[in-house]
Design an enzyme around this catalytic site. Sequence first.
Site, PDB file in Angstrom:
ATOM      1  N   CYS A  35      -9.861  -0.091  -5.759  1.00 22.32           N
ATOM      2  CA  CYS A  35      -9.724  -0.321  -4.314  1.00 22.32           C
ATOM      3  C   CYS A  35     -10.513   0.699  -3.490  1.00 22.32           C
ATOM      4  CB  CYS A  35      -8.252  -0.332  -3.922  1.00 22.32           C
ATOM      5  SG  CYS A  35      -7.275   1.015  -4.635  1.00 22.32           S
ATOM      6  N   TYR A  36     -10.311   1.980  -3.766  1.00 24.36           N
ATOM      7  CA  TYR A  36     -11.064   3.003  -3.029  1.00 24.36           C
ATOM      8  C   TYR A  36     -12.582   2.845  -3.231  1.00 24.36           C
ATOM      9  CZ  TYR A  36      -6.789   5.707  -1.990  1.00 24.36           C
ATOM     10  OH  TYR A  36      -5.563   6.134  -1.531  1.00 24.36           O
TER      11      TYR A  36
END
Length: 393
Positions: free
Chosen positions: A197-198
Amino acid sequence: MSSLSTLSSVCLEQGCWFKGERKIRVVADKRVKRPSSMSFRVSGNSAEKDIRIGLLGASGYTGAEIVRLLANHPHFGVTLMTADRKAGQSMDSVFPHLRAQKLPRLISVKDADFSTVDAVFCCLPHGTTQEIIKGLPTALKIVDLSADFRLRDISEYEEWYGQPHKAVELQKEVVYGLTELLRDDIRKARLVANPGCYPTSVQLPLVPLLKANLIKHENIIIDAKSGVSGAGRGAKEANLYSEIAEGISSYGVTRHRHVPEIEQGLSDVTQSKVTVSFTPHLMPMIRGMQSTIYVEMAPGVRTEDLHQQLKSSYEDEEFVKVLEEGVVPRTHNVRGSNYCFMNVFPDRIPGRAIIISVIDNLVKGASGQALQNLNIMLGLPETTGLLHQPLFP
């Protein structure tokens, strides 16, 4: 024999598929060229969907999100679901919000018959995926949502994840699945490592700017914030309501496992080693992610140039939106969707710029991008099943 080999033919020129007695017209995605060998199973008047999906690790948040997204997919139907600790249970007993769907019961991975599916989403925990995927039939298309295949350097994987890689030969054929930037490779892949996600929220804005040499490779600072769902569904003291509510906490300071993934992607673009300063924070919200990125611009470059480069890079992309100058991206505005909103702002310090990128960590940061990737791998328009709008308020 896989059902993909017995499916009906595709009419590419007219943008239609033949299914039983019906001809279904579709809107062609100009960026996704359907392979000539791709076809779909004839099912007559049956409500059965064309492509059978196996879902490993269905009892976690990313597994449940894939099930939610596939409810609106015209061709992918879940026919096999595993969850070792929940084996024997129905999906609606684990996730009551999915009660309206007709889903198979959860079973253990060891009891799964993978000859009955055409493709697999793997949502198992990090460190458990390599051996399982290594044992799957080679005819399957696979999207792995764990971190087990994201790092090409085997020694780097062992350094950051604390265990040796258990599928070294398989790693060589893996394609990293940052869709908007690598879709040509994804189209030809058998196994895709879905990004974290990051790294998704960071690489989408930075890669076009680094590629155009508009920002310097040094002194990139990333201040990232995520909703609690990013930590998974397991019971952890740090994730209790009284520990999370009314506060912010930093975690993984200097040692978060997404750092090497981010640096790998940025270094690929610059053809030189890029090191970033990355600090994530846990926010008292369920879902959503914001990365605030501080960069040094190349000599003579203005923030307007960065904005224009991002606009031109993503002008034809459905899921990446560069906002008008001055508009601040908000996690609320992408909640529940596969969109990434971003923008660029001038810093008070001359020569520096601030980039803000927001996504839903469970959708564009995980299950939505995984579906986008599998669509491409199977020759479908990549937006299929993903065009629902963000949920607000």
